[in-house]
Design an enzyme around this catalytic site. Structure first.
Site, short mmCIF file in Angstrom:
data_model
loop_
_atom_site.label_atom_id
_atom_site.label_comp_id
_atom_site.label_asym_id
_atom_site.label_seq_id
_atom_site.Cartn_x
_atom_site.Cartn_y
_atom_site.Cartn_z
N SER A 1 -1.10 -2.25 -0.72
CA SER A 1 -2.38 -2.64 -1.26
C SER A 1 -3.26 -3.37 -0.24
CB SER A 1 -2.17 -3.56 -2.46
OG SER A 1 -1.56 -4.77 -2.06
N LYS B 1 -7.25 -11.25 3.16
CA LYS B 1 -7.16 -10.34 2.01
C LYS B 1 -7.83 -10.99 0.81
CE LYS B 1 -3.76 -7.61 -0.64
NZ LYS B 1 -2.35 -7.23 -0.81
N SER C 1 3.32 -3.89 0.44
CA SER C 1 1.88 -3.87 0.73
C SER C 1 1.45 -4.47 2.06
CB SER C 1 1.12 -4.58 -0.37
OG SER C 1 0.98 -3.72 -1.46
#
Ligand code: GLN
Length: 495
Positions: A151, A76, A175
Site C-alpha cells: 500500500s 506516507k 506494504s
C-alpha cells in the site's frame, strides 16, 4: 545530487556546499514537474516545507545538526502530521487536518528533517497496487503502465523517481517490501513494536509496523536511527535501549565480509507461483552472497503456505474493529442528508469507504461474529502461532532467511483490480513475517523482463530474527557494496 545517499547529502549540507532550502527547492521543482503524471504525493505545502528547510539551515549554521538535519523526506499519508491533511488514502478522511504529530513525525522533526509532503497510498493501507486510493493510482516510475505496488505505493514511487531523498512506509502484510521490490528500492519492516504506532492510522494493530523506504540499506539504517525507540503512548512499543542501526556497516571491509553467515532458503519460497524470471534474479543474488562468504542452507517453513488465509481472517477482523470509529460523528465524512441516526451511519460509511475497505469490514465482522469466531478467528490465531514457530525453528539453523519479496515484477494497472485473490497473492512471501512479528526487508537485486513490456526491478527479501535489523542492514549493505542495482534510476521521460 538527486541520486546522492543521505550521508552524502548530510556532508554537503554540513560543508555548506548546498543549503537545505536549495536542496528542498530542487526536490520541489522535480515534484512540480513529475508529480502530475506520477501522483506520488497527495498533499504538498511549500510554505511549511520551506519553513522547515530554513530552520534546518539555522541549525546547521549553529553547529548542532543531526545526520538527517535539512534532508527532504516524504511521509506516507497514514501518519498524522500537525496542520497537514492526513487522509490515509480515503474519502472518509479527505478533509481531515491532523491536530497532532505521529511519533514518527515528531522524531523526524526533532532530527531536523524536512517534510516534503504526504504520499499516496491504498485506502487505509489495504491493497498491493495503490489502486484502492481515493486519490487515484500511482504510476511506477520505471513504466507508467505498471503499478508501483502497495500500500505504500506513493512513497515507493517518490523515492524511485527521486522526488525525495527517502520516505516512510508502513507494512501490515508487505506494504513496505512489495512496493520496494516493484520500484527498485531498499525498504525495511522492523520487528513488531520497534517503531511506535502512535499517530499512525490503524489498519490491523497486531501486524502494523512503520519503516523506512530508501535507496540503500545505509540510508535505511540512518532513518531507523530516528524512527525507532520506545514511546509510552503506544502500548505495544517495546522498552529497548536506543541502538545504532549503522553500527555493523562501518566495519573495515574485507573480501569476504559475510564469511560464516548462514543464509536459509525456504523451499516454500521457490515453489509454484514464483515467476521464472524473478527466480533467476534471486538465484543470481544468492550467488553474490556465496562470493561474499555466506553459507547457503536449505530450510522449510511448512506452515507458511497458510499465511494468506490466516492474514485475511485476522487483518480484516482487526480492521473491522479499528474502522468502526469512522461513523461520521467521532471521525470522518458525514453524509449530507439522512433521516435518522442509523441512516446517517449507513450513508456516511457507504459514501466514505471504497469497495476494498468495505469488503474487509464485511469479512472481519463475519469472522468475529458469535457463530463463527471459533471456526475462523480463533483457528487463524492458532495457525498464526504455528507460522511463528516455523521461523523460530528455522533460526536455529540459519542467521537470515532469503527469497523473493514478491512473486513477479510490477503488473499492469487494472490487471488485478477485479480479482481480489490474485491481488492478495502479491504478499505470499511477506505476510508470514508480519504474522510472526519478525523484521523483513527488500533490496533491489536486478531486473526481469515483464511478459509484454520493459525490464522491471526485482527485490530480494531478507528476513531476520527478532531485533536483528542491524545485522540484516549490514547483510544488505555488503551486497550493495559489490552491486549497483540500488543506484539505478528510472528514465522518467521514457517511462
Ligand atoms: N497487501 C496487503 C493488504 O492488502 C498488505 C497491506 C499492508 O501491508 N498494509 O492487506
Amino acid at each position: 545530487m538527486i541520486n546522492s545517499s543521505l550521508k552524502q547529502l548530510a556532508s554537503m549540507l554540513q560543508a555548506k556546499k548546498i543549503s537545505s532550502v536549495e536542496l528542498t527547492q530542487s526536490f520541489l521543482t522535480r515534484i512540480t514537474q513529475y508529480n502530475p503524471s506520477i501522483n506520488a504525493y497527495i498533499a504538498l505545502d511549500e510554505g511549511k516545507t520551506l519553513a522547515q528547510a530554513k530552520a534546518a539551515d539555522v541549525r546547521i549554521a549553529a553547529g548542532n545538526a543531526t545526520a538527517l538535519t535539512g534532508i527532504p523526506l516524504a511521509q506516507k499519508d497514514i501518519f498524522c502530521a500537525q496542520g497537514w491533511q492526513t487522509t490515509c488514502g480515503s474519502k472518509m478522511l479527505a478533509n481531515f487536518i491532523a491536530p497532532y504529530d505521529a511519533h514518527v513525525i515528531t522524531q523526524f522533526d526533532q532530527a531536523g528533517a524536512v517534510n516534503l509532503g504526504k504520499t499516496n497510498m491504498d485506502e487505509f493501507a489495504m491493497g498491493s497496487s495503490n489502486e484502492t486510493s481515493y486519490f487515484g493510482g500511482v504510476k511506477n516510475p520505471w513504466s507508467f503502465d505498471h503499478v508501483p505496488g502497495g500500500s505504500s505505493g506513493g512513497s515507493a514511487a517518490a523515492v524511485a523517481a527521486r522526488l525525495c531523498a527517502a520516505a516512510t512506509g508502513t507494512d501490515t502484510g508487505g506494504s513496505i517490501r512489495q512496493p520496494a521490490s516493484l520500484c527498485g528500492l531498499t525498504g525495511l519492516k522492523p520487528s513488531y513494536g520497534v517503531v511506535s504506532r502512535y499517530g499512525m492510522i490503524a489498519f490491523a494493530s497486531s501486524l502494523d509496523q512503520a519503516g523506512p523506504m530508501a535507496k540503500s540499506a545505509e540510508d535505511c539504517a540512518l532513518m531507523m536511527n530516528v524512527m525507532a525507540g520506545f514511546d509510552e503512548r503506544d502500548s505495544t512499543s517495546l522498552q529497548r535501549d536506543k541502538e545504532d542501526y549503522s553500527r555493523e556497516l562501518n566495519k573495515p571491509q574485507t573480501d569476504q565480509p559475510l564469511l560464516g553467515l548462514k543464509i536459509g532458503l525456504p523451499k516454500e519460497f521457490f515453489a509454484e507461483g514464483l515467476d521464472a524470471s524473478v527466480a533467476q534474479v534471486i538465484t543470481a543474488a544468492i550467488d553474490v552472497y556465496k562470493k561474499l562468504g555466506a553459507q547457503i542452507i536449505d530450510i522449510s517453513l511448512p506452515n507458511t503456505g497458510l499465511s494468506i488465509p490466516v492474514y485475511y481472517v485476522l487483518a480484516p477482523a482487526e480492521a473491522s474493529s479499528n474502522l468502526s470509529r469512522y461513523d461520521g460523528v467521532r471521525y470522518g465524512h458525514r453524509a449530507a442528508e439522512y433521516t435518522d441516526l442509523n441512516d446517517m451511519y449507513n450513508k456516511s460509511r457507504a459514501e466514505g469507504f471504497g469497495a476494498e475497505v468495505k469488503r474487509r469490514i464485511l469479512i472481519g465482522t463475519y469472522v468475529l461474529s458469535a457463530g463463527y469466531y471459533d471456526a475462523y478467528y480463533l483457528k487463524a490465531q492458532q495457525i498464526r502461532r504455528l507460522i511463528a514457530q516455523d521461523f523460530i525453528e528455522a533460526f536455529k539453523q540459519c542467521d537470515v532467511i532469503m527469497g523473493p519479496a514478491a512473486p513477479s515484477t510490477a503488473f499492469k494497472a487494472g490487471e488485478k483490480v477485479d480479482d481480489p485473490v490474485a491481488m492478495y497473492l502479491q504478499d505470499i512471501y511477506t505476510i508470514s513475517t508480519n504474522l510472526a512479528g519478525l523484521p523483513g526487508m527488500s533490496l533491489p537485486a536486478g531486473f526481469a523482463q515483464a511478459k509484454d513490456g520493459p525490464a522491471l526491478p526485482v527485490g530480494l527479501q531478507i528476513i531476520g530474527n527478532y531485533f536483528d535489523e542491524a545485522r540484516m542492514l549490514n547483510v544488505a549493505h555488503q551486497y550493495q557494496q559489490v552491486t549497483d542495482w540500488h543506484q539505478q534510476m528510472p528514465d522518467l521521460k521514457r517511462a
